[in-house]
Design a protein around this motif. Structure first.
Motif, mmCIF file in Angstrom:
data_model
loop_
_atom_site.group_PDB
_atom_site.id
_atom_site.type_symbol
_atom_site.label_atom_id
_atom_site.label_comp_id
_atom_site.label_asym_id
_atom_site.label_seq_id
_atom_site.Cartn_x
_atom_site.Cartn_y
_atom_site.Cartn_z
ATOM 1 N N LYS A 113 15.285 5.272 -45.843
ATOM 2 C CA LYS A 113 13.943 5.816 -45.677
ATOM 3 C C LYS A 113 13.454 6.512 -46.946
ATOM 4 N N ALA A 140 6.577 12.182 -32.026
ATOM 5 C CA ALA A 140 7.758 12.894 -31.539
ATOM 6 C C ALA A 140 8.051 14.132 -32.370
ATOM 7 N N ARG A 146 21.078 24.333 -30.277
ATOM 8 C CA ARG A 146 22.298 23.713 -30.783
ATOM 9 C C ARG A 146 23.505 24.326 -30.109
ATOM 10 N N PHE A 200 16.366 6.815 -26.596
ATOM 11 C CA PHE A 200 16.272 8.234 -26.917
ATOM 12 C C PHE A 200 14.992 8.849 -26.376
ATOM 13 N N LEU A 258 16.153 14.382 -26.214
ATOM 14 C CA LEU A 258 17.577 14.200 -25.977
ATOM 15 C C LEU A 258 17.862 13.764 -24.563
ATOM 16 N N GLY A 315 6.666 6.303 -29.668
ATOM 17 C CA GLY A 315 7.141 7.338 -30.561
ATOM 18 C C GLY A 315 8.608 7.538 -30.723
ATOM 19 N N GLY A 316 9.252 8.170 -29.819
ATOM 20 C CA GLY A 316 10.649 8.128 -29.977
ATOM 21 C C GLY A 316 11.643 9.230 -29.865
ATOM 22 N N ALA A 317 11.480 10.272 -29.154
ATOM 23 C CA ALA A 317 12.587 11.212 -29.124
ATOM 24 C C ALA A 317 12.723 11.959 -27.803
ATOM 25 N N SER A 376 10.578 4.664 -39.366
ATOM 26 C CA SER A 376 9.965 5.986 -39.315
ATOM 27 C C SER A 376 10.330 6.692 -38.010
ATOM 28 N N GLY A 377 10.395 5.933 -36.923
ATOM 29 C CA GLY A 377 10.722 6.522 -35.625
ATOM 30 C C GLY A 377 12.177 6.942 -35.493
ATOM 31 N N ILE A 378 13.039 6.389 -36.331
ATOM 32 C CA ILE A 378 14.455 6.735 -36.254
ATOM 33 C C ILE A 378 14.683 8.198 -36.601
ATOM 34 N N GLY A 379 13.723 8.770 -37.324
ATOM 35 C CA GLY A 379 13.826 10.187 -37.656
ATOM 36 C C GLY A 379 13.980 11.048 -36.420
ATOM 37 N N ALA A 380 13.240 10.717 -35.390
ATOM 38 C CA ALA A 380 13.315 11.492 -34.145
ATOM 39 C C ALA A 380 14.693 11.349 -33.507
ATOM 40 N N VAL A 381 15.247 10.161 -33.592
ATOM 41 C CA VAL A 381 16.587 9.931 -33.048
ATOM 42 C C VAL A 381 17.599 10.816 -33.770
ATOM 43 N N LYS A 382 17.495 10.839 -35.090
ATOM 44 C CA LYS A 382 18.424 11.650 -35.872
ATOM 45 C C LYS A 382 18.245 13.137 -35.588
ATOM 46 N N ARG A 383 17.004 13.569 -35.445
ATOM 47 C CA ARG A 383 16.770 14.989 -35.141
ATOM 48 C C ARG A 383 17.398 15.367 -33.805
ATOM 49 N N ASP A 384 17.241 14.490 -32.827
ATOM 50 C CA ASP A 384 17.816 14.775 -31.512
ATOM 51 C C ASP A 384 19.330 14.886 -31.596
ATOM 52 N N LEU A 385 19.930 13.961 -32.311
ATOM 53 C CA LEU A 385 21.385 13.986 -32.438
ATOM 54 C C LEU A 385 21.845 15.239 -33.169
ATOM 55 N N ALA A 386 21.087 15.629 -34.177
ATOM 56 C CA ALA A 386 21.478 16.789 -34.983
ATOM 57 C C ALA A 386 21.540 18.053 -34.131
#
Lengths: 182, 182
Positions: free
Chosen positions: A21, A59, A179, A139, A170, A166-168, B15-25
């Motif tokens: 990215k 998101a 966290r 997700f 948990l 969009g996409g998020a 671009s949407g994968i960012g939300a996935v990563k944020r959720d995982l973080a």
DNA sequence: TATTGTTATACTCTATAACTATA
DNA sequence: TATAGTTATAGAGTATAACAATA
């Protein structure tokens, strides 16, 4: 349910996507960073909409959305019109200038991808896209369920299929900003 | 070579994968954010190595790497030993404490993924992993070509297969930090 | 003189909280 | 009182540049 090692591998790979990215972001113009670009893309794809809906599609929190929108509005790429149905709300709409800007950044992005993925077939890129869309959906399920259909679409330059939400969000139990304690 | 629309779709999905990563973080402990976690993962997988090699694997500038390493070293998870071959260099090695911390965060991450992807089969996750690995390789080719095999591996708790080489570097002409002028 | 690594500074993106205006 | 949006502040991540120590 996959094997644990598959999850570890996925976690590692997702982390590496950041570099992908970042590389792609470098082809964008200085005054149109990724955050601003996404606003243009979504307004084109889904048509005019309110801030809250855009925040949902991206998101991210509405406060962040507000800043991205202010950036593109300052440059005349997006108009913030009053919402006749609700005085608190504003309707965002892609302008003609914004549409031209979108064409530019879409071209830059696509050219960069075409260079980098020149040895990928159309079908392979298609499969990757399907996988990523499904990943996003897995997700985003809980958040997306509440998404209303575009209320103020239709009038804008609107795009096409509405498969993007969009996409998020948990698994469901971890509220944003929470966290595991160290 | 894929159709332009496929590239546009891919750009949007990335671009949407960012939300996935944020959720995982968000499942990570407060004192071990993603950047620090990746350091532990890579030192475990590739064994002890120098700063420069780690920066290469993470596909980020060494100045950034230095900060991440300082973070995990402050907590005793990584030791910075002098390099007998080069006084300027330092050898990074995962400590016992670091190894335990890695186990914790790996479990947290895997559990989160298992919850979210509970309706994905092992094979499906495997296919996604393959795709992501190939995507990373397509982007990282030019940078990875110059990567030497792990010089100081072997002695560490080292992991297994060495198919990972980090992941970035644009097509070749766009040097880091260079954007198309607005 | 070139290279390894560190530190200072700046920029992007994001989240939380306080605040305004309207419902 | 609740909601839509804005703004202020803080934190994580990254890049560039200047610097120290060594090759």
């Amino acid at each position: 349910m996959a094997r644990p090692s598959q999850y570890e591998e996925l976690a590692r790979l997702l982390s590496g996507i950041g570099a992908v990215k970042r590389d792609l972001a470098r082809v964008l113009p200085h005054d149109c960073p990724p955050g601003a670009s996404v606003v243009l893309v979504l307004l084109n794809r889904h048509g005019a909409m309110r801030m809250s809906r855009l925040a949902e599609l991206m998101a991210i929190d509405m406060s962040v959305t507000s800043r991205h929108v202010a950036h593109v509005a300052d440059r005349g790429w997006v108009a913030r019109e009053p919402d006749p149905c609700d005085g608190r709300s504003r309707i965002l709409r892609l302008t003609e200038t914004g549409s031209r800007q979108l064409t530019r950044i879409t071209d830059l992005y696509s050219q960069a991808l075409a260079r980098t993925l020149r040895d990928w077939s159309d079908e392979e890129v298609g499969r990757l896209n399907e996988m990523l869309a499904r990943l996003r959906d897995s997700f985003g399920d809980c958040r997306a369920r509440h998404a209303r259909p575009d209320e103020h679409a239709g009038t804008g330059p609107a795009g096409g299929n509405d498969d993007d939400h969009g996409g998020a969000g948990l698994p469901a139990r971890t509220p944003p900003g929470t966290r595991t304690p160290a």
